[in-house]
Each structure stands twice: as C-alpha cells, then as structure tokens.
Write a protein that holds these residues in place. Structure first.
Motif, PDB file in Angstrom:
ATOM      1  N   CYS A 207       0.811  -1.228   0.000  1.00 15.96           N
ATOM      2  CA  CYS A 207       0.000   0.000   0.000  1.00 15.96           C
ATOM      3  C   CYS A 207       0.841   1.274   0.000  1.00 15.96           C
ATOM      4  O   CYS A 207       0.304   2.369  -0.080  1.00 15.96           O
ATOM      5  N   SER A 208       2.150   1.144   0.113  1.00 10.48           N
ATOM      6  CA  SER A 208       3.096   2.268   0.085  1.00 10.48           C
ATOM      7  C   SER A 208       2.963   3.235   1.253  1.00 10.48           C
ATOM      8  O   SER A 208       3.499   4.332   1.197  1.00 10.48           O
ATOM      9  N   VAL A 209       2.275   2.855   2.312  1.00  9.09           N
ATOM     10  CA  VAL A 209       2.198   3.732   3.477  1.00  9.09           C
ATOM     11  C   VAL A 209       3.616   3.888   4.047  1.00  9.09           C
ATOM     12  O   VAL A 209       4.405   2.944   4.055  1.00  9.09           O
ATOM     13  N   ALA A 210       3.945   5.107   4.458  1.00 11.11           N
ATOM     14  CA  ALA A 210       5.273   5.373   5.006  1.00 11.11           C
ATOM     15  C   ALA A 210       5.396   4.781   6.407  1.00 11.11           C
ATOM     16  O   ALA A 210       4.450   4.792   7.192  1.00 11.11           O
ATOM     17  N   VAL A 211       6.571   4.269   6.716  1.00 13.23           N
ATOM     18  CA  VAL A 211       6.908   3.675   8.016  1.00 13.23           C
ATOM     19  C   VAL A 211       5.777   2.761   8.497  1.00 13.23           C
ATOM     20  O   VAL A 211       5.137   3.021   9.518  1.00 13.23           O
ATOM     21  N   PRO A 212       5.525   1.694   7.756  1.00  8.24           N
ATOM     22  CA  PRO A 212       4.396   0.822   8.104  1.00  8.24           C
ATOM     23  C   PRO A 212       4.649   0.028   9.380  1.00  8.24           C
ATOM     24  O   PRO A 212       5.791  -0.217   9.770  1.00  8.24           O
ATOM     25  N   ASN A 213       3.559  -0.343  10.026  1.00 11.49           N
ATOM     26  CA  ASN A 213       3.618  -1.224  11.182  1.00 11.49           C
ATOM     27  C   ASN A 213       3.489  -2.648  10.641  1.00 11.49           C
ATOM     28  O   ASN A 213       2.389  -3.130  10.409  1.00 11.49           O
ATOM     29  N   LEU A 214       4.635  -3.297  10.406  1.00  6.11           N
ATOM     30  CA  LEU A 214       4.665  -4.656   9.866  1.00  6.11           C
ATOM     31  C   LEU A 214       4.997  -5.615  11.009  1.00  6.11           C
ATOM     32  O   LEU A 214       6.153  -5.783  11.382  1.00  6.11           O
ATOM     33  N   ARG A 215       3.969  -6.207  11.581  1.00  3.50           N
ATOM     34  CA  ARG A 215       4.123  -7.098  12.728  1.00  3.50           C
ATOM     35  C   ARG A 215       4.279  -8.542  12.280  1.00  3.50           C
ATOM     36  O   ARG A 215       3.597  -9.004  11.365  1.00  3.50           O
ATOM     37  N   ARG A 216       5.150  -9.246  12.988  1.00  2.00           N
ATOM     38  CA  ARG A 216       5.425 -10.651  12.664  1.00  2.00           C
ATOM     39  C   ARG A 216       4.214 -11.518  12.980  1.00  2.00           C
ATOM     40  O   ARG A 216       3.592 -11.378  14.034  1.00  2.00           O
ATOM     41  N   LEU A 217       3.874 -12.386  12.043  1.00  2.00           N
ATOM     42  CA  LEU A 217       2.804 -13.355  12.254  1.00  2.00           C
ATOM     43  C   LEU A 217       3.377 -14.559  12.998  1.00  2.00           C
ATOM     44  O   LEU A 217       4.591 -14.736  13.077  1.00  2.00           O
ATOM     45  N   LYS A 218       2.531 -15.424  13.504  1.00  2.00           N
ATOM     46  CA  LYS A 218       2.993 -16.540  14.325  1.00  2.00           C
ATOM     47  C   LYS A 218       3.497 -17.720  13.512  1.00  2.00           C
ATOM     48  O   LYS A 218       3.879 -18.729  14.070  1.00  2.00           O
ATOM     49  N   VAL A 219       3.527 -17.569  12.196  1.00  2.00           N
ATOM     50  CA  VAL A 219       3.960 -18.660  11.329  1.00  2.00           C
ATOM     51  C   VAL A 219       5.427 -18.444  10.941  1.00  2.00           C
ATOM     52  O   VAL A 219       5.772 -17.431  10.349  1.00  2.00           O
ATOM     53  N   ASP A 220       6.299 -19.364  11.293  1.00  2.00           N
ATOM     54  CA  ASP A 220       7.682 -19.372  10.846  1.00  2.00           C
ATOM     55  C   ASP A 220       7.952 -20.725  10.209  1.00  2.00           C
ATOM     56  O   ASP A 220       7.405 -21.746  10.639  1.00  2.00           O
ATOM     57  N   VAL A 221       8.792 -20.721   9.192  1.00  2.00           N
ATOM     58  CA  VAL A 221       9.077 -21.952   8.465  1.00  2.00           C
ATOM     59  C   VAL A 221      10.581 -22.053   8.263  1.00  2.00           C
ATOM     60  O   VAL A 221      11.246 -21.044   8.029  1.00  2.00           O
ATOM     61  N   GLU A 222      11.099 -23.261   8.332  1.00  2.00           N
ATOM     62  CA  GLU A 222      12.506 -23.511   8.004  1.00  2.00           C
ATOM     63  C   GLU A 222      12.554 -24.473   6.841  1.00  2.00           C
ATOM     64  O   GLU A 222      11.790 -25.434   6.786  1.00  2.00           O
TER      65      GLU A 222
END
Length: 170
Positions: free
Chosen positions: A21-36
């Motif tokens: 969405c190109s919003v400046a300084v976005p709040n990008l929070r980590r989701l609970k899904v991690d994969v290796e």
C-alpha cells in the motif's frame, strides 16, 4: 529482494514503505507462522518469517540465509530496476509515493521521463520533442513514446492549473 539485514527474531519489520500500500513507516508485525527449509543437499538452510501490514493487511515474506542477518524480502518494497539512474529513480519513487495525490504523481512521473531522457543525452529543448527524438533513436518504442507524451501532457495541464492556453510542447 536481497540486501537487507534484520535479526531473525525481530517482531516488527522496519521497512520505509509497505510494498503493498506504500504507506510510510508501516507497522509490519510478525505473524505466528515461521518456516525452516533446506536445499536437497542440506547445504542451504533458510528461515522464513511473515509480517502483516496493519494498514492494508498485505503480507511480506522474509527469508534468512542460515543464521546470518542477511535476508531477502518479497514483495520487493522498491520494485524498480537497479539499472535506472539515480535521478530518474528518485522521481519514480516519488511518483509511486504520491499515487493518492494524482496531480503530484503526474508531475513526478513527467519528471522521471525528463530525467531519463537527460540521462540518455537528450537534454536540449522541451520535453515532447525530446520524447519524439527518443522514439526516432529507438530508445523508446512508439507505444512508450505515446505513453510518455500522455504523462508529459498531464504535467503541462497540471502546471497550468486548468488555465486556458497552449500547454502543448508540439
């Protein structure tokens, strides 16, 4: 996109703009899904994290190589080719950042066209004749030239703020 360095345990992704969405300084929070994952020879371990923008809900995927902080990000928040010279690139970034303000975006897009033509050696005269030269020199396809002319005409209309008069570079 390569070239980022973030701690794999980070809870928020510190990007300048959301790639969706190109919003400046976005709040990008980590989701609970991690994969290796790993390659077939078990020689290229990767950790993957997923982050969601609080404004648009778009998801950003980050892939870390091994235990380093070096990572790739998808989608690329820049989205522009590394082959674009610095000045036209600055104009293009500003055009993308101002899409919510169409007049400003048109002016920045025309500035990008102007700067790119100058970078290609077409520096003399008004913009539209230089676009025609670029088409004649096969720097632009005819369709690209028409698109560039539409953008430059929009800049001229915007610059005159709707006043009557000749805004054509023909």
């Amino acid at each position: 996109m390569s070239g980022y360095t973030f701690n794999q345990k980070t809870s928020a992704l510190p990007l300048a703009r959301c790639p969706h969405c190109s919003v400046a300084v976005p709040n990008l929070r980590r989701l609970k899904v991690d994969v290796e994952t790993n390659d077939a020879d078990n020689k290229r371990p990767r950790a993957w994290g997923f982050f969601a923008c609080s404004v648009c809900g778009g998801c950003v995927m980050v892939g870390w190589e091994g235990i380093t902080g070096f990572c790739d990000i998808w989608p690329d928040s820049n989205g522009f080719s590394g082959d674009i010279p610095e000045e036209p690139l600055d104009f293009l970034k500003q055009a993308a950042e101002t899409l919510s303000s169409p007049r400003a975006s048109v002016v920045m897009s025309a500035g990008a066209i102007d700067a790119m033509l100058k970078a290609k050696g077409l520096v003399e005269g008004k913009l539209y004749p230089r676009i025609k030269q670029a088409v004649e020199q096969h720097l632009l396809t005819p369709d690209m030239g028409e698109w560039a002319h539409d953008g430059s005409s929009g800049r001229e209309r915007t610059a005159t703020c709707g006043r009557q008069g000749d805004s054509s570079d023909d």
